[in-house]
Design a protein around this motif. Structure first.
Motif, mmCIF file in Angstrom:
data_model
loop_
_atom_site.group_PDB
_atom_site.id
_atom_site.type_symbol
_atom_site.label_atom_id
_atom_site.label_comp_id
_atom_site.label_asym_id
_atom_site.label_seq_id
_atom_site.Cartn_x
_atom_site.Cartn_y
_atom_site.Cartn_z
ATOM 1 N N ALA A 265 0.849 -1.199 0.000
ATOM 2 C CA ALA A 265 0.000 0.000 0.000
ATOM 3 C C ALA A 265 0.877 1.238 0.000
ATOM 4 O O ALA A 265 2.042 1.196 0.422
ATOM 5 C CB ALA A 265 -0.916 0.011 1.219
ATOM 6 N N ILE B 288 -10.270 -4.147 3.381
ATOM 7 C CA ILE B 288 -8.910 -4.204 2.847
ATOM 8 C C ILE B 288 -8.438 -5.647 2.732
ATOM 9 O O ILE B 288 -7.856 -6.057 1.712
ATOM 10 C CB ILE B 288 -7.966 -3.372 3.730
ATOM 11 C CG1 ILE B 288 -8.273 -1.874 3.539
ATOM 12 C CG2 ILE B 288 -6.502 -3.671 3.419
ATOM 13 C CD1 ILE B 288 -7.610 -0.967 4.544
ATOM 14 N N ILE C 288 -3.135 -1.140 -2.518
ATOM 15 C CA ILE C 288 -4.006 -0.224 -1.782
ATOM 16 C C ILE C 288 -3.409 1.181 -1.827
ATOM 17 O O ILE C 288 -2.203 1.366 -1.627
ATOM 18 C CB ILE C 288 -4.156 -0.667 -0.310
ATOM 19 C CG1 ILE C 288 -4.746 -2.075 -0.215
ATOM 20 C CG2 ILE C 288 -5.007 0.333 0.475
ATOM 21 C CD1 ILE C 288 -6.173 -2.185 -0.676
ATOM 22 N N ILE D 249 -4.130 4.837 -0.001
ATOM 23 C CA ILE D 249 -4.841 5.621 1.008
ATOM 24 C C ILE D 249 -4.609 7.097 0.708
ATOM 25 O O ILE D 249 -3.470 7.566 0.669
ATOM 26 C CB ILE D 249 -4.334 5.309 2.433
ATOM 27 C CG1 ILE D 249 -4.413 3.805 2.726
ATOM 28 C CG2 ILE D 249 -5.130 6.117 3.463
ATOM 29 C CD1 ILE D 249 -5.788 3.228 2.753
ATOM 30 N N TRP E 144 -6.531 0.906 7.495
ATOM 31 C CA TRP E 144 -5.318 0.352 6.922
ATOM 32 C C TRP E 144 -4.286 0.062 8.004
ATOM 33 O O TRP E 144 -3.646 -1.005 7.993
ATOM 34 C CB TRP E 144 -4.708 1.295 5.883
ATOM 35 C CG TRP E 144 -3.304 0.863 5.576
ATOM 36 C CD1 TRP E 144 -2.157 1.442 5.977
ATOM 37 C CD2 TRP E 144 -2.938 -0.344 4.896
ATOM 38 N NE1 TRP E 144 -1.078 0.691 5.584
ATOM 39 C CE2 TRP E 144 -1.529 -0.407 4.915
ATOM 40 C CE3 TRP E 144 -3.661 -1.359 4.264
ATOM 41 C CZ2 TRP E 144 -0.834 -1.458 4.328
ATOM 42 C CZ3 TRP E 144 -2.954 -2.417 3.677
ATOM 43 C CH2 TRP E 144 -1.560 -2.457 3.718
ATOM 44 N N TYR F 248 -5.095 -3.106 9.828
ATOM 45 C CA TYR F 248 -4.789 -4.276 8.997
ATOM 46 C C TYR F 248 -3.282 -4.502 8.931
ATOM 47 O O TYR F 248 -2.789 -5.626 9.080
ATOM 48 C CB TYR F 248 -5.354 -4.078 7.589
ATOM 49 C CG TYR F 248 -4.963 -5.186 6.649
ATOM 50 C CD1 TYR F 248 -5.712 -6.353 6.574
ATOM 51 C CD2 TYR F 248 -3.815 -5.072 5.847
ATOM 52 C CE1 TYR F 248 -5.332 -7.388 5.724
ATOM 53 C CE2 TYR F 248 -3.437 -6.107 5.001
ATOM 54 C CZ TYR F 248 -4.193 -7.253 4.939
ATOM 55 O OH TYR F 248 -3.808 -8.285 4.107
#
Length: 259
Positions: A40, A163, A174, A176, A221, A224
């Motif tokens: 990410a 996610i 990912i 953000i 996020w 996770y």
């Protein structure tokens, strides 16, 4: 084919395609990065004259790995419409002055069927936080689809579950989208933002709205990432007082890679 038209071209980034391509290309040249493949990235979402350099550092971080990326799931806040939960759009394509990006309709439908998200075109209609990422993604030209998701007031565990679900799909990155503190004097903003960066470095999902406008997506996020044992890699920071803004009323910007 349903096409989402650009909402903030000419405001957050140039409307002229040649001018936009030159601007984004130069931002990428000026902000090199290297490192291993991220799961990410975190990027800011102000006008490109304010936060484009910080954003470019994250996009350069993924540049060597574009052939490995099939889709990019963009998560960011709803600035213009009150939103509870998470929302996708109904479009098939998203158009900017640089052309069209393909949206991942299959995953969009799957997440809707699984009731992880709802369709809310009104929330997406005038939103800028995801659209300002598109010129970078188009200039990089990785051949990926994108899936834009606005994250309203949503429990951390629900965002983390979403996610986890999308990362089951091979080749998913990912993204953000979040700015940091808003409208403080330069030194105060820097103090607030440095504390926020420490929380991000430590993967602590406790970011408040006054610290980061994208806190709901960001906290999901971070939760996770902590559960999966990932690492946060700081890439860049500045505020609008460093670029094109008044130092008495600044907005903070930072970029990260997580792997």
């Amino acid at each position: 084919m349903r096409i989402k038209q650009s909402a903030v071209a000419g405001m957050f980034y140039p409307e002229n395609p040649d001018e936009l391509a030159v601007m984004v290309s130069q931002l990428l040249v000026d902000n090199p990065q290297q490192g291993c493949m991220p799961v990410a990235i975190m990027v800011p979402h102000a006008g490109l004259v304010y936060s484009g350099g910080v954003a470019a550092s994250a996009y350069n971080r993924i540049r060597p790995y574009l052939p490995m990326i099939s889709r990019i799931v963009l998560l960011g806040p709803a600035h213009r419409v009150p939103l509870l939960g998470m929302a996708v759009m109904s479009a098939d394509l998203w158009r900017t002055p640089l052309g069209q990006l393909r949206l991942d309709r299959d995953l969009n439908t799957a997440l809707t069927d699984e009731t992880l998200v709802v369709v809310n075109d009104v929330a997406h209609a005038r939103e800028h936080c995801l659209e300002v990422q598109l010129p970078f993604l188009q200039l990089l030209d990785g051949g990926y689809a994108v899936l834009p998701i606005l994250v309203g007031q949503t429990p951390v565990e629900e965002v983390a579950a979403l996610i986890g679900r999308v990362l089951r799909e091979p080749g998913t990155l990912i993204l953000i989208s979040s700015d940091l503190s808003h409208f403080h004097q330069y030194d105060e903003a820097s103090r607030i933002d440095q504390a926020t960066l420490q929380q991000i470095n430590q993967l602590k999902p406790v970011i408040k709205p006054q610290q980061a406008c994208g806190c709901y997506a960001l906290n999901g996020w971070l939760a996770y990432a902590a559960e999966q044992g990932l690492q946060a890699e700081f890439l860049s920071y500045c505020n609008s007082g460093d670029t094109a803004g008044d130092s008495n009323r600044v907005v903070g910007y930072s970029s990260y890679a997580f792997y």
